[in-house]
Write an enzyme that holds these catalytic residues in place. Structure first.
Site, PDB file in Angstrom:
ATOM      1  N   ASP A  12       0.838  -1.204   0.000  1.00 52.22           N
ATOM      2  CA  ASP A  12       0.000   0.000   0.000  1.00 52.22           C
ATOM      3  C   ASP A  12       0.868   1.247   0.000  1.00 52.22           C
ATOM      4  O   ASP A  12       0.583   2.218  -0.687  1.00 52.22           O
ATOM      5  CB  ASP A  12      -0.950   0.004   1.207  1.00 52.22           C
ATOM      6  CG  ASP A  12      -0.233   0.035   2.541  1.00 52.22           C
ATOM      7  OD1 ASP A  12       0.873  -0.535   2.632  1.00 52.22           O
ATOM      8  OD2 ASP A  12      -0.759   0.620   3.503  1.00 52.22           O
TER       9      ASP A  12
ATOM     10  N   ARG B  74       5.764   4.155   5.937  1.00 51.58           N
ATOM     11  CA  ARG B  74       5.384   4.155   7.342  1.00 51.58           C
ATOM     12  C   ARG B  74       5.427   2.727   7.906  1.00 51.58           C
ATOM     13  O   ARG B  74       5.889   1.796   7.228  1.00 51.58           O
ATOM     14  CB  ARG B  74       4.004   4.799   7.524  1.00 51.58           C
ATOM     15  CG  ARG B  74       2.870   4.012   6.921  1.00 51.58           C
ATOM     16  CD  ARG B  74       1.516   4.627   7.276  1.00 51.58           C
ATOM     17  NE  ARG B  74       0.440   3.895   6.669  1.00 51.58           N
ATOM     18  CZ  ARG B  74      -0.528   4.432   5.937  1.00 51.58           C
ATOM     19  NH1 ARG B  74      -0.540   5.724   5.687  1.00 51.58           N
ATOM     20  NH2 ARG B  74      -1.485   3.679   5.444  1.00 51.58           N
ATOM     21  N   ASP B  75       4.868   2.567   9.099  1.00 46.93           N
ATOM     22  CA  ASP B  75       4.941   1.247   9.741  1.00 46.93           C
ATOM     23  C   ASP B  75       3.858   0.319   9.197  1.00 46.93           C
ATOM     24  O   ASP B  75       3.108  -0.283   9.948  1.00 46.93           O
ATOM     25  CB  ASP B  75       4.796   1.407  11.262  1.00 46.93           C
ATOM     26  CG  ASP B  75       3.527   2.168  11.637  1.00 46.93           C
ATOM     27  OD1 ASP B  75       2.815   2.635  10.711  1.00 46.93           O
ATOM     28  OD2 ASP B  75       3.234   2.301  12.837  1.00 46.93           O
ATOM     29  N   GLU B  76       3.786   0.255   7.873  1.00 47.59           N
ATOM     30  CA  GLU B  76       2.783  -0.574   7.226  1.00 47.59           C
ATOM     31  C   GLU B  76       3.451  -1.355   6.083  1.00 47.59           C
ATOM     32  O   GLU B  76       3.828  -2.476   6.266  1.00 47.59           O
ATOM     33  CB  GLU B  76       1.607   0.299   6.753  1.00 47.59           C
ATOM     34  CG  GLU B  76       0.333  -0.521   6.652  1.00 47.59           C
ATOM     35  CD  GLU B  76      -0.941   0.308   6.765  1.00 47.59           C
ATOM     36  OE1 GLU B  76      -0.894   1.463   7.198  1.00 47.59           O
ATOM     37  OE2 GLU B  76      -1.988  -0.235   6.407  1.00 47.59           O
TER      38      GLU B  76
ATOM     39  N   TRP C   5     -11.721  -5.853  -1.308  1.00 43.94           N
ATOM     40  CA  TRP C   5     -10.327  -6.211  -1.021  1.00 43.94           C
ATOM     41  C   TRP C   5     -10.077  -7.668  -1.419  1.00 43.94           C
ATOM     42  O   TRP C   5      -9.281  -7.949  -2.307  1.00 43.94           O
ATOM     43  CB  TRP C   5      -9.998  -5.927   0.458  1.00 43.94           C
ATOM     44  CG  TRP C   5      -9.474  -4.537   0.681  1.00 43.94           C
ATOM     45  CD1 TRP C   5      -8.199  -4.193   1.045  1.00 43.94           C
ATOM     46  CD2 TRP C   5     -10.183  -3.293   0.536  1.00 43.94           C
ATOM     47  NE1 TRP C   5      -8.084  -2.825   1.132  1.00 43.94           N
ATOM     48  CE2 TRP C   5      -9.277  -2.249   0.816  1.00 43.94           C
ATOM     49  CE3 TRP C   5     -11.478  -2.951   0.175  1.00 43.94           C
ATOM     50  CZ2 TRP C   5      -9.638  -0.900   0.769  1.00 43.94           C
ATOM     51  CZ3 TRP C   5     -11.854  -1.609   0.120  1.00 43.94           C
ATOM     52  CH2 TRP C   5     -10.946  -0.614   0.414  1.00 43.94           C
TER      53      TRP C   5
ATOM     54  N   GLU D 237      -2.196   8.944  -0.737  1.00 43.05           N
ATOM     55  CA  GLU D 237      -3.227   8.100  -0.132  1.00 43.05           C
ATOM     56  C   GLU D 237      -4.578   8.820  -0.086  1.00 43.05           C
ATOM     57  O   GLU D 237      -5.622   8.237  -0.338  1.00 43.05           O
ATOM     58  CB  GLU D 237      -2.792   7.737   1.293  1.00 43.05           C
ATOM     59  CG  GLU D 237      -3.720   6.781   2.008  1.00 43.05           C
ATOM     60  CD  GLU D 237      -3.115   6.236   3.276  1.00 43.05           C
ATOM     61  OE1 GLU D 237      -2.214   6.900   3.834  1.00 43.05           O
ATOM     62  OE2 GLU D 237      -3.524   5.155   3.716  1.00 43.05           O
TER      63      GLU D 237
ATOM     64  N   HIS E 255       0.995   6.190  -2.478  1.00 41.02           N
ATOM     65  CA  HIS E 255      -0.047   5.172  -2.440  1.00 41.02           C
ATOM     66  C   HIS E 255      -0.640   5.103  -3.831  1.00 41.02           C
ATOM     67  O   HIS E 255      -1.047   6.113  -4.369  1.00 41.02           O
ATOM     68  CB  HIS E 255      -1.137   5.693  -1.488  1.00 41.02           C
ATOM     69  CG  HIS E 255      -1.412   4.831  -0.332  1.00 41.02           C
ATOM     70  ND1 HIS E 255      -0.544   4.692   0.719  1.00 41.02           N
ATOM     71  CD2 HIS E 255      -2.496   4.052  -0.027  1.00 41.02           C
ATOM     72  CE1 HIS E 255      -1.090   3.886   1.622  1.00 41.02           C
ATOM     73  NE2 HIS E 255      -2.264   3.475   1.185  1.00 41.02           N
TER      74      HIS E 255
HETATM   75  C1  RAM Z   1      -4.708   1.477   5.083  1.00 40.47           C
HETATM   76  C2  RAM Z   1      -4.123   1.768   3.756  1.00 40.47           C
HETATM   77  C3  RAM Z   1      -4.442   0.771   2.701  1.00 40.47           C
HETATM   78  C4  RAM Z   1      -5.880   0.396   2.715  1.00 40.47           C
HETATM   79  C5  RAM Z   1      -6.321  -0.029   4.081  1.00 40.47           C
HETATM   80  C6  RAM Z   1      -7.793  -0.319   4.173  1.00 40.47           C
HETATM   81  O1  RAM Z   1      -3.890   0.787   5.868  1.00 40.47           O
HETATM   82  O2  RAM Z   1      -4.654   3.008   3.361  1.00 40.47           O
HETATM   83  O3  RAM Z   1      -4.125   1.357   1.484  1.00 40.47           O
HETATM   84  O4  RAM Z   1      -6.137  -0.627   1.795  1.00 40.47           O
HETATM   85  O5  RAM Z   1      -5.997   0.927   5.025  1.00 40.47           O
END
Ligand code: RAM
Length: 926
Positions: free
Chosen positions: A500, A504-506, A567, A780, A801
């Protein structure tokens, strides 16, 4: 000699010369041979039943292929006449891509040589192609004799951010002696963690953070390197640096299932054939030695790397080193539950270097550099330092208005590298076991006497190693900037898996984001293998859930047993997109069951066809009614979105079933789709109007694009949608799910001018808004940052994003005009739709499975000009939006129908011409 006899002689020799030379003038060979999803002469290949593809030359002699023959053999000498593995014989077929290998069973390590030839439209056979090869990797766990090897670093109990366990990077080595010169050698290697491997002091590859990220509890990918030239008679050493990466890092959030926080381990098997024919195998096992006392002190994906030059170990990776003081390693056998399989797509690599850097500000002992492009990768720093000092390297995507360095949107990711100098002088450093998402770099702790220079920092851009596949350009600089932002956003987030965000921490494999971007991604980059590899991870993850659930994230580090509409549908939509773009039917064969199971997940949640389940809904729709986290889900009710995607996925499964010849299932899923669509309309719509409290663009877009309404109510819904857009003053009002549908729906409605207006809007929310705020990637949120107010204060706010980049598909399909009409672009539609208020030219080109296709138009002096390239063995429908057939010029001459070019439609709006492969220049008057 009699005169007539002389003439007869001359004429007959002319005839025989002609027939000899015509015979001689053979049809050119096919070229660009590839294996499966586009691999060229691979070694360590993953698939023992590959598919075979080639391209026909661009040549006057070749319009199309009528038959082909492929031959495969275990040695080059056997080709083409004695293929011992497979001879397809002459097959009457136009197929040039993804021909299934149907020969003898192939084994691990086997090297295969192959050639192909074809017959053209006149039945003339071509020359044989050059011989290409592929060599298989270790296909089965049983091929591995090595053991997982490493130090127990968990016992150090180092706690990092949020008290997650960290592991010191390991330095592992094993010396060995070879009694003879080396004929050939292969290194098979992988890790629970990430590694960098050296032989005799030399780096074996430039792969970044191999083996990459898979659901490690199911499958770990292995790499194969040809290391013949790295070895020598006498003393040798294999040396491995090993760090946590995804496997044991906090990115995997310590889920027990993943064996996380277990100490990283390496698995390697070096197989050597010596000149005398004897074999030697060096395995990772208990005889290895290791230390954690090397220069990389700590490293993590989110938090960065710490390098202390005082701990460098000279020569540790060469054979002139004594490891007697190093520790013994621990080993673990490989397990039958985790499949070791050759990596099925390319690793991440250092792809480009950004050198055009500016200094933004200098304060005391710190300096900020601007790389002028939000990028992903690592910095290369060359900085003067004093012995013992620590250089701190921080990253940021944008500066605040006051020039302050801003890292809040990295959330808990420290994203900071440290370098501790061992001597005075210029140090050069690039981190190895982390990556960052950034445009700005801040250095502090360098030699105070030194004046900062722009050469101190370079940006090394990293992403999965795929090549460019398509281009788009136009006469409008902001549209071109948008294309640049889309393509940067894609590369930045294709770091072994589609993520995504990269900073960041993702940095996780969010399925919804991937679902909306896959067609745009495949047009711009050759990501066929990248996607199919990730789909394998998705299938493996789904298999853990007997109700067919596909989690939000693949690999699934959240494990919260939830599926979201829009998703999980990635498991249906992406295979369908890949099939249509590449023509590769195996992607449907591989993923059909997964798609069906995802539909069954909806069924398990539905009552009267309305699923009651979790959904992120129209994520990040602008101007939501509710604020904060709930607002992130937008205003379109999740029940509507659940039902819409349920119907859509069932519909796509029925289409897949048709392609796969499963007639009964095609009917079953089509019926299901109709029933769900019916329930959708009855529950959420009344006479074409969405019955919810708040009207949203997305409720209409889903209903229309997924074909969920009766024809008469659909027309009404279209009007409602236009009303909604008008109310928004021609701004979009869509989040992640609605945005990609907007251009397609307006296009189908003939509302091209409106779509142009929305696309070229400068104010929020719009695509150009972020460009006006200085964006160099997709954001994003539609308003992630503004020059006036700085960062959007919400914590979830990345500037990299890709979801909103999905408009790229409309840009190349309609603004420039290239779309696929039959899977794999076997038939193309060239249908540009110029709008002279905004543009006077646009063009796109694409490397299709058949070769290059392109469409390029310009309007000049009241003339419309369209240049088109149609690849060999394909045909095109060319839609000309101006003038009439009477004033159409083709390659400089007034149009005249031939077997190659015909008029197939004409009305007031446009006319359509069908053409065979070739290059054409069309010209009409406006
Ligand atoms: C966040 C990010 C990601 C998204 C989810 C639902 O972590 O924005 O892109 O798919 O949420």
């Amino acid at each position: 000699m009699k005169l007539e006899y002389f003439f007869v002689l001359v004429i007959s020799s002319i005839i025989s010369f002609c027939s000899f030379s015509c015979e001689k003038k053979n049809v050119e060979a096919p070229y660009a041979l590839t294996i499966s999803e586009g691999f060229i002469n691979p070694i360590g290949f993953y698939d023992s039943r590959p598919t075979l593809s080639w391209k026909l030359p661009v040549s006057e002699q070749v319009k199309s292929q009528t038959a082909y023959q492929v031959v495969l053999a275990s040695s080059e000498e056997l080709l083409p006449n004695n293929p011992d593995l497979w001879d397809s014989n002459k097959q009457d077929s136009e197929q040039v891509s993804f021909v299934k290998y149907q020969g003898k069973v192939l084994e691990s390590r086997q090297k295969v040589y192959w050639q192909v030839r074809y017959w053209n439209e006149n039945g003339k056979v071509s020359e044989w192609s050059e011989a290409n090869t592929f060599e298989l990797g270790l296909l089965h766990n049983i091929d591995w004799k090595a053991k997982w090897t490493g130090l127990d670093t968990a016992k150090d109990s180092i706690k990092g951010v949020r008290k997650f366990l960290m592991h010191k990077p390991q330095y592992l080595r094993k010396g060995f002696t070879l009694p003879n010169h080396v004929k050939s050698a292969r290194l098979y290697i992988t890790a629970k963690g990430i590694f960098d491997v050296h032989l005799n002091g030399k780096n074996v590859s430039d792969d970044v953070m191999p083996p990459g990220w898979t659901p490690y509890n199911h499958r770990i990918e292995t790499l194969t390197y040809n290391v013949t030239d790295f070895l020598e008679i006498g003393k040798n050493v294999i040396a491995v640096e090993l760090a946590t990466g995804w496997h044991s890092g906090r990115i995997s959030r310590g889920k027990a299932l993943y064996d996380n926080f277990a100490s990283p381990k390496v698995l390697c098997q070096l197989e050597i054939t010596l000149k005398d024919g004897s074999k030697q195998t060096i395995l990772s096992d208990e005889s290895w030695k290791g230390t954690t006392n090397g220069p990389i002190r700590l490293a993590g994906i989110y938090d960065g790397e710490t390098y202390n030059a005082n701990f460098e170990i000279p020569n540790w990776s060469t054979s002139n080193f004594d490891d007697v003081s190093w520790q013994n390693v621990e080993v673990e056998p490989i397990s039958d539950d985790v499949q070791l399989e050759p990596k099925r797509h390319t690793t991440v690599k250092n792809k480009t270097i950004i050198k055009d850097v500016e200094i933004v500000s200098v304060k005391e002992n710190s300096v900020i550099f601007n790389l002028k492009q939000n990028m992903v990768g690592i910095p290369n720093v060359k900085v003067p330092m004093k012995k013992g000092d620590t250089l701190t390297i921080r990253f940021s995507e944008m500066l605040l208005n006051d020039g302050t360095f801003y890292t809040t949107n990295y959330r808990s990711a420290q994203s900071t590298d440290y370098y501790i100098a061992a001597a005075d002088g210029i140090i050069e450093y690039k981190p190895k076991f982390t990556f960052h998402g950034f445009q700005f770099v801040e250095l502090s702790g360098f030699d105070k006497e030194a004046k900062p220079e722009t050469t101190w920092v370079e940006g090394i851009v990293q992403h999965s190693d795929f090549e460019k596949n398509g281009t788009f350009t136009s006469s409008h600089h902001k549209l071109n900037q948008l294309q640049s932002n889309i393509t940067w956003g894609l590369r930045d987030n294709f770091f072994d898996v589609p993520t995504d965000c990269p900073q960041r921490d993702e940095r996780l494999g969010w399925t919804g984001d991937a679902q909306v971007i896959s067609p745009t991604a495949m047009f711009n980059y050759n990501t066929h293998a990248f996607w199919t590899a990730w789909l394998q991870s998705m299938r493996e993850t789904q298999s853990e859930h007997n109700n067919g659930l596909i989690p939000f994230i693949i690999p699934d580090v959240l494990q919260n047993n939830n599926g979201s509409s829009g998703w999980g549908d990635a498991g249906v939509i992406i295979p369908w997109d890949i099939y249509n773009i590449t023509g590769d039917i195996s992607v449907l064969e591989e993923n059909y069951d997964m798609s069906k199971k995802w539909v069954s997940y909806y069924q398990s949640k539905a009552e009267n066809y309305i699923p009651n389940m979790y959904s992120f809904a129209d994520w990040l729709q602008p101007y939501p009614e509710k604020t904060g986290k709930i607002g992130n889900r937008g205003d379109t009710p999740k029940e509507l979105i659940n039902t819409a995607y349920f119907a859509h996925s069932a519909h796509l499964v029925s289409k897949m079933a048709r392609v796969l010849g499963k007639t009964e299932e095609e009917k079953i899923y089509k019926k299901l789709y109709k029933e769900v669509a019916n329930a959708f309309e009855n529950t959420f719509f009344d006479n074409g109007k969405f019955t919810g409290k708040k009207q949203t663009q997305t409720s209409y877009l889903l209903a229309i694009y997924f074909d969920l309404l009766k024809p008469e109510t659909k027309v009404k819904a279209q009007k409602q949608l236009l009303e909604e857009i008008k109310n928004a003053n021609n701004h979009l009002g869509t989040g992640f799910l609605g945005t990609p549908l907007l251009p397609k729906v307006l296009d189908d409605m003939g509302e091209i001018d409106l779509m142009y207006k929305i696309l070229f809007k400068e104010t929020y929310p719009s695509w150009f808004y972020s460009i006006n705020q200085g964006a160099t990637t997709m954001w994003e949120r539609w308003n992630s940052f503004s020059k006036a107010e700085g960062y959007n204060p919400q914590s979830m706010n990345s500037l990299n994003h890709y979801a909103y980049g999905a408009v790229g598909q409309w840009m190349y399909e309609r603004i420039a005009g290239i779309a696929s009409l039959e899977p794999g672009y076997k038939k193309i539609r060239i249908a540009p739709i110029p709008n002279t208020d905004f543009l006077n030219s646009a063009s796109a080109s694409l490397n299709t499975p058949y070769g290059k296709a392109s469409s390029s138009w310009k309007i000049e002096n009241k003339t419309f000009q369209l240049e088109v390239v149609v690849a060999p063995n394909t045909s095109a429908e060319v839609h000309i939006p101006y003038g009439s057939i009477e004033n159409l010029y083709v390659n400089g001459n007034l149009f005249k129908a031939t077997s190659n070019i015909k008029l197939i439609h004409s009305d007031k709006e446009f006319f359509v011409i069908s053409v065979n492969s070739g290059t054409y220049k069309f010209q009409t008057k406006l």
